[in-house]
Design a protein around this motif. Structure first.
Motif, PDB file in Angstrom:
ATOM      1  N   LEU A  76      35.530  19.911 -23.232  1.00  0.00           N
ATOM      2  CA  LEU A  76      35.222  21.189 -22.584  1.00  0.00           C
ATOM      3  C   LEU A  76      36.354  21.497 -21.615  1.00  0.00           C
ATOM      4  O   LEU A  76      36.622  20.710 -20.704  1.00  0.00           O
ATOM      5  CB  LEU A  76      33.888  21.110 -21.838  1.00  0.00           C
ATOM      6  N   PHE A  77      37.000  22.624 -21.833  1.00  0.00           N
ATOM      7  CA  PHE A  77      37.980  23.106 -20.862  1.00  0.00           C
ATOM      8  C   PHE A  77      37.200  23.920 -19.832  1.00  0.00           C
ATOM      9  O   PHE A  77      36.467  24.840 -20.196  1.00  0.00           O
ATOM     10  CB  PHE A  77      39.049  23.948 -21.555  1.00  0.00           C
ATOM     11  N   VAL A 159      33.594   9.633 -15.211  1.00  0.00           N
ATOM     12  CA  VAL A 159      34.761   9.038 -14.567  1.00  0.00           C
ATOM     13  C   VAL A 159      35.847  10.091 -14.415  1.00  0.00           C
ATOM     14  O   VAL A 159      36.138  10.830 -15.355  1.00  0.00           O
ATOM     15  CB  VAL A 159      35.292   7.851 -15.399  1.00  0.00           C
ATOM     16  N   LYS A 160      36.458  10.151 -13.229  1.00  0.00           N
ATOM     17  CA  LYS A 160      37.533  11.102 -12.972  1.00  0.00           C
ATOM     18  C   LYS A 160      38.823  10.349 -12.666  1.00  0.00           C
ATOM     19  O   LYS A 160      38.877   9.522 -11.757  1.00  0.00           O
ATOM     20  CB  LYS A 160      37.174  12.027 -11.810  1.00  0.00           C
ATOM     21  N   GLY A 167      32.984  12.729 -19.197  1.00  0.00           N
ATOM     22  CA  GLY A 167      31.536  12.739 -19.096  1.00  0.00           C
ATOM     23  C   GLY A 167      30.945  11.572 -19.866  1.00  0.00           C
ATOM     24  O   GLY A 167      31.354  11.290 -21.002  1.00  0.00           O
ATOM     25  N   GLU A 168      29.989  10.879 -19.268  1.00  0.00           N
ATOM     26  CA  GLU A 168      29.398   9.713 -19.914  1.00  0.00           C
ATOM     27  C   GLU A 168      27.963   9.945 -20.384  1.00  0.00           C
ATOM     28  O   GLU A 168      27.632   9.663 -21.523  1.00  0.00           O
ATOM     29  CB  GLU A 168      29.455   8.507 -18.968  1.00  0.00           C
ATOM     30  N   ASP A 198      36.131  15.386 -21.032  1.00  0.00           N
ATOM     31  CA  ASP A 198      35.851  14.683 -22.283  1.00  0.00           C
ATOM     32  C   ASP A 198      34.347  14.620 -22.516  1.00  0.00           C
ATOM     33  O   ASP A 198      33.604  14.136 -21.673  1.00  0.00           O
ATOM     34  CB  ASP A 198      36.432  13.268 -22.212  1.00  0.00           C
ATOM     35  N   CYS A 199      33.914  15.104 -23.672  1.00  0.00           N
ATOM     36  CA  CYS A 199      32.498  15.062 -24.049  1.00  0.00           C
ATOM     37  C   CYS A 199      32.239  14.051 -25.151  1.00  0.00           C
ATOM     38  O   CYS A 199      31.105  13.904 -25.612  1.00  0.00           O
ATOM     39  CB  CYS A 199      32.031  16.447 -24.495  1.00  0.00           C
ATOM     40  N   GLN A 200      33.300  13.392 -25.635  1.00  0.00           N
ATOM     41  CA  GLN A 200      33.246  12.330 -26.635  1.00  0.00           C
ATOM     42  C   GLN A 200      32.822  12.823 -28.010  1.00  0.00           C
ATOM     43  O   GLN A 200      33.627  12.970 -28.905  1.00  0.00           O
ATOM     44  CB  GLN A 200      32.348  11.186 -26.147  1.00  0.00           C
ATOM     45  N   MET A 201      31.510  13.072 -28.202  1.00  0.00           N
ATOM     46  CA  MET A 201      30.995  13.388 -29.538  1.00  0.00           C
ATOM     47  C   MET A 201      30.478  14.821 -29.607  1.00  0.00           C
ATOM     48  O   MET A 201      30.000  15.380 -28.617  1.00  0.00           O
ATOM     49  CB  MET A 201      29.865  12.423 -29.910  1.00  0.00           C
TER      50      MET A 201
END
Length: 231
Positions: A76-77, A159-160, A167-168, A198-201
């Motif tokens: 996500l931007f 985590v930043k 994003g976790e 980062d949203c991973q999936m």
């Protein structure tokens, strides 16, 4: 330096032991989830090494630690955040409070204990908890929280590093509570100059909020620029 590997149906995967470095992310198995390495530990140092390369741990209880680098990658931007008309209306109500980093451990516990459709149990093990709590104490891991009537009802953690946020997990006990935390957190990150989340999936929920897929190559290139900004 010689390395040990696991032979899996999709190819060879690096076995991590002690100070074994992570392989380059492009060496991940050519499946969408992109398994990259097995083993190692969840120390703050190892986790930071992973995130600087865009690698994250994800495994079930009883499994060894599994490290992933998906291709494509859901991100996500901040400027592309989509807020629906109904969510915008919900945001304007004054029956909630948003806090950052006031209950990090509570948020992790809630993410671990909240039942999710299609999932049996949680990947947020005690070892995962301890690793991210250590990152939180060091100032790298953060939570965004929605509170109502003095109760934590939704939130997220991640985590930043520099101008990059990973994003976790997120949870809600009240409808839209996690979305309220997310929107405020994304706006906060954008104001700080964060360039990518980062949203991973890929999930329909994240896509509805403006997240989209990019290639691992593009992700790595953007990541390299963003993580080297001072936190």
């Amino acid at each position: 330096m010689s390395h040990q590997y696991y032979r899996l149906p999709g190819g060879l995967v690096r076995a991590l032991d002690g100070d074994t470095p992570f392989p380059a992310p492009e060496q991940a198995l050519s499946t969408p989830n992109g398994l990259l390495a097995i083993g190692g530990d969840l120390s703050a140092e190892r986790l930071l090494q992973a995130y600087k390369l865009g690698i994250f741990p994800w495994f079930s209880p009883g499994e060894p630690i599994l490290w992933w680098s998906p291709n494509p990658r859901m991100v996500l931007f901040p400027a592309e955040l989509k807020v629906s008309r109904s969510l915008a209306k919900r945001l304007r109500r004054e029956d909630y409070e948003i806090r950052f980093d006031s209950a990090f451990e509570q948020v992790m516990l809630a993410c671990a204990s909240t039942a999710r459709e299609g999932q049996d149990g949680t990947w947020i093990t005690q070892d995962i908890m301890q690793g991210y709590l250590a990152l939180h104490r060091m100032g790298y891991a953060h939570s965004a929280e929605t509170w109502m009537d003095g109760q934590l009802v939704g939130g997220l953690y991640g985590v930043k590093l520099g101008n990059m946020f990973y994003g976790e997990s997120m949870f809600h006990h009240v409808s839209d509570a996690s979305k309220l935390a997310l929107v405020h957190w994304v706006r906060h990150l954008e104001a700080q100059g964060c360039g990518m989340i980062d949203c991973q999936m890929n999930t329909s929920h994240l896509a509805s909020l403006g997240a989209r897929e990019i290639s691992r190559l593009e992700f790595s290139q953007r990541l390299h620029e963003l993580v080297h900004y001072p936190s």
